[in-house]
Design a protein around this motif. Structure first.
Motif, short mmCIF file in Angstrom:
data_model
loop_
_atom_site.label_atom_id
_atom_site.label_comp_id
_atom_site.label_asym_id
_atom_site.label_seq_id
_atom_site.Cartn_x
_atom_site.Cartn_y
_atom_site.Cartn_z
N ASN A 1 4.96 -3.17 5.35
CA ASN A 1 5.48 -2.93 6.12
C ASN A 1 5.23 -3.60 7.36
OD1 ASN A 1 8.34 -1.10 6.29
ND2 ASN A 1 6.49 0.15 7.95
N ASP A 2 4.02 -3.56 7.55
CA ASP A 2 3.62 -4.49 9.18
C ASP A 2 4.01 -5.19 9.21
OD1 ASP A 2 2.56 -1.42 10.08
OD2 ASP A 2 1.41 -1.89 9.47
N GLN B 1 -6.64 -7.94 5.53
CA GLN B 1 -5.58 -7.49 5.08
C GLN B 1 -4.43 -7.08 6.08
OE1 GLN B 1 -6.12 -4.09 1.71
NE2 GLN B 1 -8.55 -4.92 2.42
N TYR B 2 -3.63 -7.00 5.39
CA TYR B 2 -2.50 -6.22 6.31
C TYR B 2 -1.43 -5.88 5.72
CZ TYR B 2 -4.20 -9.75 10.01
OH TYR B 2 -4.99 -10.31 10.59
N SER B 3 -0.73 -4.17 5.62
CA SER B 3 0.59 -3.91 5.45
C SER B 3 1.66 -3.89 5.63
CB SER B 3 0.39 -2.36 5.83
OG SER B 3 1.76 -1.30 5.53
N ASP C 1 0.78 -0.82 -0.14
CA ASP C 1 -0.60 0.17 -0.04
C ASP C 1 0.97 1.14 -0.11
OD1 ASP C 1 0.95 -0.13 2.59
OD2 ASP C 1 -0.81 -0.55 3.50
N ASP C 2 0.23 2.68 0.19
CA ASP C 2 1.12 3.80 -0.02
C ASP C 2 1.90 3.54 1.07
OD1 ASP C 2 -0.72 4.27 -2.38
OD2 ASP C 2 -2.20 5.11 -1.83
N ALA C 3 1.49 3.40 2.01
CA ALA C 3 2.29 3.66 3.41
C ALA C 3 3.20 2.91 3.27
CB ALA C 3 1.50 3.29 5.04
N SER C 4 3.27 1.74 3.22
CA SER C 4 4.68 0.87 2.94
C SER C 4 5.24 1.58 1.41
CB SER C 4 4.45 -0.70 2.24
OG SER C 4 3.31 -1.26 3.45
N THR D 1 -1.47 -2.46 -3.50
CA THR D 1 -3.05 -1.64 -3.25
C THR D 1 -3.11 -0.73 -3.55
OG1 THR D 1 -2.77 -1.94 -1.13
CG2 THR D 1 -4.15 -3.12 -2.03
#
Length: 786
Positions: free
Chosen positions: A215-216, A211-213, A61-64, A237
């Motif tokens: 990076n997490d 779902q999970y990020s 995702d965008d955060a990762s 995503t």
């Protein structure tokens, strides 16, 4: 037969034509955009469902991307991910599916291949480039993976992906490959083996998938148990990569990884959509079009609209329910077929109506044009024009207007006549529905136009069997016989009822059958009353004639018998030689003269009573002193006839106010009658009782009975009970008639009771307070004279 076939074909024609039109549209794909819209609407109406809990998404995702740097990443990030997921065998996922294309070599391929080998449950993706060449994972990675699957998809014109090919050149799609790997290492799932397309049954919004990020996960912030024995799908995503629209996510769209997730979800839950094939759609058209045409034909327009709306709504509900069960049936096709068929039938009905109206007007014109007094243009009077030309329509409308005016005059005249008739007129068809009823019939039957005639006729006027028989006779154009009906609910009135056939249709199915019938009702109560009066007068004349005959017979006999004896006694006196014989014949003369006198007196007394010329002098009578001497005169006679005569008087009787001669005549006649018909050793009892209103004088004799059938006639003049005088003591039959008249004149009542070997006559005479008006006036007159 030909007419029926043509009519049936005419009714099937609109639905068949509509079905043909929709079959052509279906073949050309013209309905596909509308069905695709219905597809999306059905998902919105059905709502989202839960994704399978055996499926987990690790989202790039965008955060990762913000944390790990610009995408694409190096192979090291994926090595970390695989090492994190397979760190412990107990918490390792069943399958790891990576939705990324690694078709270009990298220095880290060896490390990534080792990580894939250690995991031993990794499925990689492959695709095609713009020229159609395959984009395969690098050999090192492909050899290390358990399987590969393609991520090819097909987007429809509205931007949605509804179907995906499970195999492309024998390469399964990534979702199928992942599910196959899951089946090998975990639980068995039934999978398709033929290269058939999969119609995607979208579960719900993408965000509802577990779902999970990315990076997490590699930072260890997600517990390993979250992936234990599950299918872990790794894919992009982030916004801007591989956009994908779904029925639940269109603005903004999601990414293509959710397509593979949807395929895996459908395969795990075995709930992929089952669309209706093109063949079944054609079959629906072939059956629904003509069937709907038959259903809607010959109905009112409002009923057609209601049925069409009802069928459309029902199909919408049914299609939503089937969609909920996983079946995608055509929605627009049946709804459009229903609507267009309704319009076609409406147009067809109007066309048939216009044609039939033209024919009816023409037939009416030919039949009634001679009765018209309205002057019409020559063009209208001339040759008939074609019914679908403007001139033909104008001609028909003008003719119909002229005929309507003629019929209106005729109907107004007939209605006025029917309203003023004293005869009831009522017309109905053979279904029993009343369509005409004049006021007289409405009043007598309590019927109204539009109601069922049988409800008023059966059973008050005629029976059910008569009604059915009359209907059969009327259908053969035969009038029923005239019936006289006594209607007790109408104040005991008499009516004359007749049913006559009516023929009024221009095109009757059979020329020998009637179309309806007319009920004619006439009130014959005055005539029946006259007839009843005449019958009564005839009966009275017969009774008077019988009385005359009885009078002549009795009087002639009773008068002739004494005269015969008198003549015989006179002749014997002429030749008599002794005083004893002379005295005996003189006694006979005296007795027969007295008998003749009594008969004449009885006749005169009865005549005076009937004429009301008898005078009465009320006076106080002490029965205790008055009655015994009267009965004493009968004691010798009773003793001679071996009869017993008893008297029963209660003590302290009050005085009876009455006419003494009349009362004496009553007592004498009753006691004389008792002595006459009492056999030897019989008993005669005279008793007096006092009630609150009456003095009751009873004369009872034993040994004789009067038949019950003769009791009503014993007070008639000259009537004698047959075979009731075994001792031949004779009589004129006037005694009891005189007694009855005298009792009536005294304001009393007389009754007779006979049975159990006894006959009892009871005379009830009123006390002072109950004296009749005539007696009271006489008493007042007597008092005033004193």
């Amino acid at each position: 037969m030909h007419w029926r076939f043509s009519r049936a074909a005419w009714r099937l024609l609109p639905g068949s034509l509509t079905a043909f039109v929709f079959a052509a549209l279906l073949s050309l794909g013209a309905l596909q955009p509308l069905e695709q819209l219905a597809y999306s609407i059905l998902f919105q109406l059905r709502g989202g469902r839960a994704w399978d809990d055996r499926l987990v998404l690790i989202a790039i995702d965008d955060a990762s991307i913000k944390q790990l740097g610009r995408f694409p990443w190096s192979r090291q990030q994926y090595v970390k991910l695989l090492n994190t997921l397979s760190a412990k065998e107990a918490t390792a996922p069943s399958v790891v599916v990576i939705d990324l294309i690694w078709s270009e070599s990298s220095p880290d391929d060896a490390k990534l291949a080792q990580a894939i080998s250690r995991s031993s449950r990794v499925v990689l993706a492959q695709a095609r480039d713009s020229t159609g060449l395959p984009l395969l994972p690098v050999p090192a990675l492909q050899n290390a993976a358990i399987a590969t699957g393609h991520i090819l998809s097909r987007t429809d014109a509205d931007g949605l992906t509804r179907v995906i090919n499970l195999f492309d050149n024998n390469i399964p799609t990534l979702g199928l490959a992942a599910t196959q790997a899951y089946t090998l290492v975990q639980a068995s799932v039934p999978l398709p083996t033929t290269p058939q397309p999969l119609w995607i049954n979208w579960a719900g919004r993408a965000q509802s998938l577990q779902q999970y990020s990315f990076n997490d996960v590699i930072q260890g912030r997600v517990p390993a148990q979250a992936f234990q024995r599950k299918i872990v799908l790794v894919g992009l995503t982030a916004v801007g990569f591989d956009p994908l629209s779904t029925p639940f996510d269109r603005n903004p769209p999601v990414t293509g990884v959710y397509l593979n997730a949807a395929v895996v979800n459908n395969l795990l839950q075995q709930n992929a959509l089952q669309p209706v094939s093109f063949t079944w759609s054609l079959l629906i058209l072939c059956l629904a079009g003509p069937g709907l045409s038959l259903l809607l034909s010959d109905r009112r327009e409002s009923s057609q609209i209601l049925i069409s709306l009802g069928l459309s709504f029902s199909w919408g509900v049914a299609s939503l329910w089937l969609f909920h069960l996983g079946y995608w049936v055509p929605v627009v096709l049946p709804l459009g077929l229903c609507s267009l068929t309704t319009l076609a039938i409406s147009f067809n009905d109007r066309l048939r109506l216009a044609t039939r109206l033209q024919l009816q007007v023409q037939q009416l014109w030919q039949r009634h044009r001679a009765d018209l007094v309205t002057h019409l243009p020559d063009a209208i009077e001339g040759k008939d024009a074609h019914p679908y030309q403007k001139a033909g329509l104008l001609q028909s409308v003008t003719r119909m207007t002229a005929l309507a005016e003629l019929f209106a005059r005729s109907q107004s005249t007939q209605a006025a006549i029917a309203r003023n008739l004293s005869i009831g007129l009522l017309a109905a068809d053979f279904d029993g529905v009343i369509w005409f009823c004049n006021p007289a019939a409405a009043d007598w039957l309590q019927a109204e136009v539009g109601s069922q005639l049988s409800e008023y006729l059966v059973p008050n006027w005629i029976s059910e069997d008569q009604w059915q028989a009359d209907l059969q006779r009327l259908k053969q154009q035969t009038a029923t016989k005239v019936r006289e009906v006594r209607e007790c609910q109408q104040d005991d009135r008499w009516f004359e009822l007749q049913l006559e056939p009516l023929v009024y249709q221009l095109q009757s199915p059979s020329p020998d059958r009637a179309d309806g019938f007319l009920v004619v009702i006439e009130d014959i109560t005055p005539r029946k009353q006259v007839e009843a009066t005449l019958y009564q007068q005839v009966a009275e004349l017969q009774r008077v004639g019988q009385l005359k005959d009885d009078f002549l017979s009795t009087v002639s006999h009773e008068l002739r018998s004494p005269m015969t004896n008198i003549k015989m006694a006179i002749e014997m006196l002429k030749i008599s030689r002794s005083k004893e014989a002379t005295d005996r014949y003189l006694q006979i003369l005296q007795n027969e003269c007295a008998r003749e006198t009594d008969l004449i007196n009885d006749l005169l007394d009865l005549q005076r009573l009937e004429a009301g010329a008898q005078t009465y002098t009320p006076e106080a009578i002490d029965l205790s002193d008055w009655l015994p001497p009267i009965l004493q005169s009968f004691s010798q006679r009773a003793e001679t006839q071996q009869q017993s005569l008893q008297m029963d008087l209660p003590p302290q009787l009050p005085a009876l106010i009455s006419d003494q001669p009349s009362l004496e005549r009553i007592v004498v006649e009753l006691v004389n009658n008792a002595c006459k018909y009492t056999p030897p050793d019989g008993a005669i009892k005279v008793s007096v009782n006092l009630t609150a209103q009456y003095f009751e004088l009873s004369v009872d004799n034993s040994g004789a009975e009067i038949p019950a059938a003769e009791l009503p006639r014993i007070f008639e003049k000259f009537y004698r009970v047959p075979q009731a005088d075994p001792w031949k003591r004779g009589g004129t039959g006037l005694g009891l008639a005189l007694v009855s008249k005298l009792v009536d004149c005294l304001g009393g009542k007389i009754s007779v009771n006979s049975g159990s070997g006894h006959t009892t006559f009871t005379v009830q005479l009123p006390t002072v307070d109950e004296q009749p008006a005539t007696t009271q006036r006489a008493t007042d007159a007597e008092t005033s004279s004193h």
